[in-house]
Design a protein around this motif. Structure first.
Motif, PDB file in Angstrom:
ATOM      1  N   PRO A 164       0.817  -1.218   0.000  1.00 41.49           N
ATOM      2  CA  PRO A 164       0.000   0.000   0.000  1.00 41.49           C
ATOM      3  C   PRO A 164       0.851   1.270   0.000  1.00 41.49           C
ATOM      4  CG  PRO A 164       0.042  -0.987   2.193  1.00 41.49           C
ATOM      5  CD  PRO A 164       0.761  -1.934   1.287  1.00 41.49           C
ATOM      6  N   GLY A 165       0.406   2.232  -0.800  1.00 38.48           N
ATOM      7  CA  GLY A 165       0.993   3.565  -0.778  1.00 38.48           C
ATOM      8  C   GLY A 165       0.034   4.525  -0.105  1.00 38.48           C
ATOM      9  N   TYR A 166       0.539   5.639   0.402  1.00 38.01           N
ATOM     10  CA  TYR A 166      -0.262   6.479   1.302  1.00 38.01           C
ATOM     11  C   TYR A 166      -0.265   7.938   0.868  1.00 38.01           C
ATOM     12  CZ  TYR A 166      -0.118   2.391   4.289  1.00 38.01           C
ATOM     13  OH  TYR A 166      -0.252   1.121   4.774  1.00 38.01           O
ATOM     14  N   TYR A 167      -1.375   8.573   1.176  1.00 46.29           N
ATOM     15  CA  TYR A 167      -1.474  10.026   1.071  1.00 46.29           C
ATOM     16  C   TYR A 167      -0.910  10.624   2.351  1.00 46.29           C
ATOM     17  CZ  TYR A 167      -3.540  14.663   0.399  1.00 46.29           C
ATOM     18  OH  TYR A 167      -3.730  16.018   0.236  1.00 46.29           O
ATOM     19  N   ILE A 168       0.061  11.519   2.215  1.00 41.64           N
ATOM     20  CA  ILE A 168       0.669  12.100   3.417  1.00 41.64           C
ATOM     21  C   ILE A 168       0.355  13.593   3.554  1.00 41.64           C
ATOM     22  CG2 ILE A 168       2.463  10.346   3.602  1.00 41.64           C
ATOM     23  CD1 ILE A 168       4.425  12.212   2.268  1.00 41.64           C
ATOM     24  N   GLY A 169      -0.601  14.055   2.752  1.00 41.00           N
ATOM     25  CA  GLY A 169      -1.107  15.418   2.910  1.00 41.00           C
ATOM     26  C   GLY A 169      -0.558  16.408   1.905  1.00 41.00           C
ATOM     27  N   GLU A 170      -1.369  17.432   1.603  1.00 33.93           N
ATOM     28  CA  GLU A 170      -0.976  18.549   0.742  1.00 33.93           C
ATOM     29  C   GLU A 170      -0.476  18.088  -0.622  1.00 33.93           C
ATOM     30  OE1 GLU A 170       1.802  20.888   2.950  1.00 33.93           O
ATOM     31  OE2 GLU A 170       0.310  21.533   4.417  1.00 33.93           O
ATOM     32  N   GLY A 171      -1.147  17.106  -1.192  1.00 36.59           N
ATOM     33  CA  GLY A 171      -0.796  16.647  -2.530  1.00 36.59           C
ATOM     34  C   GLY A 171       0.431  15.750  -2.586  1.00 36.59           C
ATOM     35  N   ASN A 172       0.863  15.260  -1.452  1.00 36.23           N
ATOM     36  CA  ASN A 172       2.054  14.401  -1.410  1.00 36.23           C
ATOM     37  C   ASN A 172       1.669  12.954  -1.102  1.00 36.23           C
ATOM     38  OD1 ASN A 172       4.134  16.509  -1.711  1.00 36.23           O
ATOM     39  ND2 ASN A 172       3.341  17.220   0.270  1.00 36.23           N
ATOM     40  N   TYR A 173       2.341  12.035  -1.762  1.00 40.47           N
ATOM     41  CA  TYR A 173       2.077  10.602  -1.622  1.00 40.47           C
ATOM     42  C   TYR A 173       3.404   9.879  -1.424  1.00 40.47           C
ATOM     43  CZ  TYR A 173      -2.370  12.024  -3.682  1.00 40.47           C
ATOM     44  OH  TYR A 173      -3.557  12.655  -3.933  1.00 40.47           O
ATOM     45  N   ALA A 174       3.366   8.760  -0.707  1.00 37.97           N
ATOM     46  CA  ALA A 174       4.618   8.056  -0.432  1.00 37.97           C
ATOM     47  C   ALA A 174       4.378   6.571  -0.218  1.00 37.97           C
ATOM     48  CB  ALA A 174       5.312   8.656   0.794  1.00 37.97           C
ATOM     49  N   VAL A 175       5.413   5.793  -0.478  1.00 35.54           N
ATOM     50  CA  VAL A 175       5.388   4.353  -0.218  1.00 35.54           C
ATOM     51  C   VAL A 175       6.796   3.921   0.163  1.00 35.54           C
ATOM     52  CG1 VAL A 175       5.838   3.745  -2.650  1.00 35.54           C
ATOM     53  CG2 VAL A 175       4.719   2.088  -1.122  1.00 35.54           C
ATOM     54  N   ARG A 176       6.879   2.932   1.052  1.00 33.70           N
ATOM     55  CA  ARG A 176       8.185   2.398   1.474  1.00 33.70           C
ATOM     56  C   ARG A 176       8.291   0.917   1.091  1.00 33.70           C
ATOM     57  NH1 ARG A 176       7.016   4.979   6.673  1.00 33.70           N
ATOM     58  NH2 ARG A 176       8.187   6.930   6.877  1.00 33.70           N
ATOM     59  N   TYR A 177       9.559   0.506   0.917  1.00 38.47           N
ATOM     60  CA  TYR A 177       9.841  -0.889   0.594  1.00 38.47           C
ATOM     61  C   TYR A 177      11.258  -1.181   1.082  1.00 38.47           C
ATOM     62  CZ  TYR A 177      10.516  -5.158  -2.184  1.00 38.47           C
ATOM     63  OH  TYR A 177      10.773  -6.447  -2.578  1.00 38.47           O
ATOM     64  N   ALA A 178      11.551  -2.459   1.351  1.00 33.83           N
ATOM     65  CA  ALA A 178      12.913  -2.876   1.708  1.00 33.83           C
ATOM     66  C   ALA A 178      13.207  -4.199   1.013  1.00 33.83           C
ATOM     67  CB  ALA A 178      13.060  -3.023   3.224  1.00 33.83           C
ATOM     68  N   SER A 179      14.265  -4.261   0.265  1.00 32.36           N
ATOM     69  CA  SER A 179      14.594  -5.508  -0.431  1.00 32.36           C
ATOM     70  C   SER A 179      15.202  -6.497   0.565  1.00 32.36           C
ATOM     71  CB  SER A 179      15.580  -5.238  -1.567  1.00 32.36           C
ATOM     72  OG  SER A 179      16.795  -4.709  -1.088  1.00 32.36           O
ATOM     73  N   LYS A 180      14.838  -7.771   0.416  1.00 36.87           N
ATOM     74  CA  LYS A 180      15.315  -8.792   1.355  1.00 36.87           C
ATOM     75  C   LYS A 180      16.580  -9.488   0.870  1.00 36.87           C
ATOM     76  CE  LYS A 180      12.744 -12.801  -0.376  1.00 36.87           C
ATOM     77  NZ  LYS A 180      11.839 -13.901   0.005  1.00 36.87           N
ATOM     78  N   MET A 181      17.065  -9.109  -0.326  1.00 28.85           N
ATOM     79  CA  MET A 181      18.268  -9.715  -0.886  1.00 28.85           C
ATOM     80  C   MET A 181      18.846  -8.777  -1.946  1.00 28.85           C
ATOM     81  SD  MET A 181      16.621 -12.560  -3.486  1.00 28.85           S
ATOM     82  CE  MET A 181      15.520 -13.200  -2.225  1.00 28.85           C
ATOM     83  N   PRO A 182      20.110  -8.945  -2.298  1.00 27.39           N
ATOM     84  CA  PRO A 182      20.646  -8.167  -3.417  1.00 27.39           C
ATOM     85  C   PRO A 182      19.846  -8.483  -4.683  1.00 27.39           C
ATOM     86  CG  PRO A 182      22.423  -9.192  -2.171  1.00 27.39           C
ATOM     87  CD  PRO A 182      21.142  -9.788  -1.662  1.00 27.39           C
ATOM     88  N   GLU A 183      19.410  -7.464  -5.388  1.00 28.75           N
ATOM     89  CA  GLU A 183      18.554  -7.705  -6.547  1.00 28.75           C
ATOM     90  C   GLU A 183      18.496  -6.485  -7.449  1.00 28.75           C
ATOM     91  OE1 GLU A 183      14.575  -8.363  -5.126  1.00 28.75           O
ATOM     92  OE2 GLU A 183      14.454  -6.412  -4.153  1.00 28.75           O
ATOM     93  N   THR A 184      18.087  -6.724  -8.679  1.00 26.56           N
ATOM     94  CA  THR A 184      17.670  -5.651  -9.568  1.00 26.56           C
ATOM     95  C   THR A 184      16.158  -5.697  -9.608  1.00 26.56           C
ATOM     96  OG1 THR A 184      19.673  -5.798 -10.919  1.00 26.56           O
ATOM     97  CG2 THR A 184      17.750  -4.738 -11.913  1.00 26.56           C
ATOM     98  N   GLY A 185      15.548  -4.705  -9.024  1.00 28.95           N
ATOM     99  CA  GLY A 185      14.101  -4.706  -8.875  1.00 28.95           C
ATOM    100  C   GLY A 185      13.423  -3.712  -9.795  1.00 28.95           C
ATOM    101  N   SER A 186      12.220  -4.045 -10.202  1.00 28.03           N
ATOM    102  CA  SER A 186      11.391  -3.120 -10.975  1.00 28.03           C
ATOM    103  C   SER A 186      10.029  -3.001 -10.300  1.00 28.03           C
ATOM    104  CB  SER A 186      11.226  -3.608 -12.412  1.00 28.03           C
ATOM    105  OG  SER A 186      10.598  -4.883 -12.446  1.00 28.03           O
ATOM    106  N   TYR A 187       9.341  -1.906 -10.554  1.00 24.73           N
ATOM    107  CA  TYR A 187       8.066  -1.674  -9.890  1.00 24.73           C
ATOM    108  C   TYR A 187       7.125  -0.908 -10.803  1.00 24.73           C
ATOM    109  CZ  TYR A 187       9.749   3.102  -9.226  1.00 24.73           C
ATOM    110  OH  TYR A 187      10.229   4.369  -9.455  1.00 24.73           O
ATOM    111  N   LYS A 188       5.846  -0.925 -10.406  1.00 27.34           N
ATOM    112  CA  LYS A 188       4.854  -0.074 -11.051  1.00 27.34           C
ATOM    113  C   LYS A 188       3.815   0.302 -10.016  1.00 27.34           C
ATOM    114  CE  LYS A 188       1.824  -3.798 -12.729  1.00 27.34           C
ATOM    115  NZ  LYS A 188       1.162  -4.380 -13.924  1.00 27.34           N
ATOM    116  N   THR A 189       3.124   1.381 -10.244  1.00 28.80           N
ATOM    117  CA  THR A 189       2.064   1.825  -9.332  1.00 28.80           C
ATOM    118  C   THR A 189       0.703   1.642  -9.996  1.00 28.80           C
ATOM    119  OG1 THR A 189       2.157   4.117 -10.094  1.00 28.80           O
ATOM    120  CG2 THR A 189       3.577   3.515  -8.239  1.00 28.80           C
ATOM    121  N   ILE A 190      -0.292   1.403  -9.151  1.00 26.97           N
ATOM    122  CA  ILE A 190      -1.662   1.206  -9.625  1.00 26.97           C
ATOM    123  C   ILE A 190      -2.568   2.090  -8.767  1.00 26.97           C
ATOM    124  CG2 ILE A 190      -3.524  -0.461  -9.989  1.00 26.97           C
ATOM    125  CD1 ILE A 190      -1.301  -2.647  -9.914  1.00 26.97           C
ATOM    126  N   SER A 191      -3.397   2.903  -9.407  1.00 30.95           N
ATOM    127  CA  SER A 191      -4.259   3.804  -8.649  1.00 30.95           C
ATOM    128  C   SER A 191      -5.366   4.351  -9.530  1.00 30.95           C
ATOM    129  CB  SER A 191      -3.443   4.971  -8.080  1.00 30.95           C
ATOM    130  OG  SER A 191      -4.277   5.870  -7.373  1.00 30.95           O
TER     131      SER A 191
END
Length: 437
Positions: free
Chosen positions: A338-365
């Protein structure tokens, strides 16, 4: 006569000195023995019954050694389906095996006393702010931490760290009374918001953050054949007592127990010195916890520390919803966060990789500005890596995996500080299984 009197007086004096010395030595010896016999105070926070069945294995191990600890809490801090009933299931098995255990050693706790220690922790993962509302589990952590004791309360976290974060938020003064050993790595990925809250607001916590060291428990390239994986089950566990019969239900008997190093740390070694040798690993003091904040999307050119907190901030419309509301989805590695609204038009999401990797992502909303955002990142060893501008600044009692190259097992940092003790630990455990024949 005068000379003889002096000699007699001297002999009496020397005798008194010897007697006093004898009792002084006896007193010191008694104090040392008393200190050695003190049982560590332990509270377990576990996702038993949740995403990983190895907590059942670790719980069986804990109860087989329960005479060595003062168990003060069993908090269900689940990912997905784990609940208090999963603790109770293993306690029921322990009750059946207890007569045989008690025939070999004193000090095993009564099953009903253990049942009373089982508390339900928070069920959903923490939102962006890192805490939510008190749970039975977080309240129990506070209650135990506030007991009048000369010993610290060891909070051994086998899953999500949400209940610890909540307890620290509600009663920050308990920091002086607790020591936390957390099996991080994958659990950090699931509990990234709670972790971020602790690192940012309670950096003076006494913490062992084991992101990779614990893997030495089940990565056993140098163990004898009879101690490897399922061979250990066949040779030492199979059919021994109610707990032995149940063990096959978890990984088909293959030994994992990735959370057990937190308990083993208190079994063999000097728990006051995380940098020393112990069955639960050896660690190094860290003064920063890696964090990288991206303003917008990241690219494959962005290299970050493995296990570090990754944070993406996006701009969007100002919404008439409470800050900390989940309003978009972040998808990476086949999982959604889940990503979050943090106020005043700002949005944020956190993640932590569990291993060395090349990661890719996308958002859905449903919010057009947040829908379809894409990017990549590269996470690399070692943790926490070189200090960065976004890092959390930690206090003097935060410890984590040793970065020395010769202590890696494959890509797992510090794992050899545990694997070197695996044979000694498993053979010691085998003696207890033999009690249940």
């Amino acid at each position: 006569m005068k000379s003889g009197g002096v000699i007699l007086h001297f002999n009496k004096f020397a005798g008194m000195v010897l007697i006093i010395g004898f009792f002084l030595i006896l007193s010191i010896q008694t104090q040392c023995e008393a200190q050695q016999n003190v049982k560590p105070r332990v509270l377990i926070s576990s996702d038993i019954g949740g995403t990983d069945p190895d907590d059942f294995q670790s719980m069986i191990h804990l109860l087989m050694y329960a005479n060595q600890f003062q168990i003060e809490g069993l908090v269900s801090s689940p990912f997905e389906d784990g609940r208090v009933k999963d603790f109770l299931h293993i306690i029921d098995l322990y009750e059946k095996d207890l007569p045989k255990l008690k025939a070999q050693a004193k000090g095993y706790p009564i099953p009903n006393s253990l049942r009373r220690l089982c508390k339900q922790g928070t069920i959903p993962a923490a939102s962006y702010k890192g805490y939510s509302a008190a749970s039975e589990g977080s309240d129990w952590i506070i209650k135990c931490a506030k007991k009048n004791s000369k010993q610290p309360l060891w909070v051994l976290v086998w899953g999500g760290i949400e209940d610890v974060a909540q307890a620290l938020h509600d009663a920050p003064e308990i920091k002086d009374n607790i020591r936390v050993y957390w099996i991080g790595g994958p659990n950090k990925k699931w509990s990234v918001n709670a972790y971020a809250y602790i690192a940012d607001n309670h950096p003076d916590l006494w913490m062992i953050e084991a992101n990779a060291t614990y893997r030495g428990w089940f990565m056993d390239p140098e163990s004898p054949a009879d101690l490897k994986g399922k061979a250990y089950y066949t040779n030492y566990i199979k059919g021994y007592g109610a707990m032995g019969k149940d063990f096959i239900n978890y990984y088909k008997g293959d030994i994992k127990m990735g959370d057990t190093p937190s308990l083993a740390y208190l079994m063999k070694g000097n728990s006051n010195d995380p940098t020393g040798e112990s069955w639960g690993g050896s660690f190094t003091s860290i003064t920063t916890s890696a964090r990288t904040i991206f303003k917008g999307n990241s690219t494959i050119a962005d290299t970050v520390a493995v296990y570090g907190v990754l944070e993406w901030h996006f701009k969007g419309p100002s919404l008439d919803i409470p800050a900390d509301s989940s309003c978009f989805t972040f998808e990476t590695g086949g999982q959604k966060w889940p990503g979050y609204y943090i106020g005043e038009g700002n949005y944020a999401v956190r993640y932590a990789s569990k291993m060395p990797e090349t990661g890719s992502y996308k958002t859905i909303s449903d919010i057009s500005e947040l829908n379809g955002q894409t990017g990549k990142y590269v996470s690399v060893n070692p943790w926490p890596g070189k200090p960065g501008r976004d890092d959390y600044k930690l206090g003097k009692n935060w410890y984590s995996d040793k970065p020395d190259a010769d202590l890696f097992l494959k890509e797992q940092q510090g794992a050899k500080t545990i694997s070197k003790h695996r044979k000694a630990f498993l053979l010691d455990w085998a003696k207890r299984w033999d009690w249940l024949k």
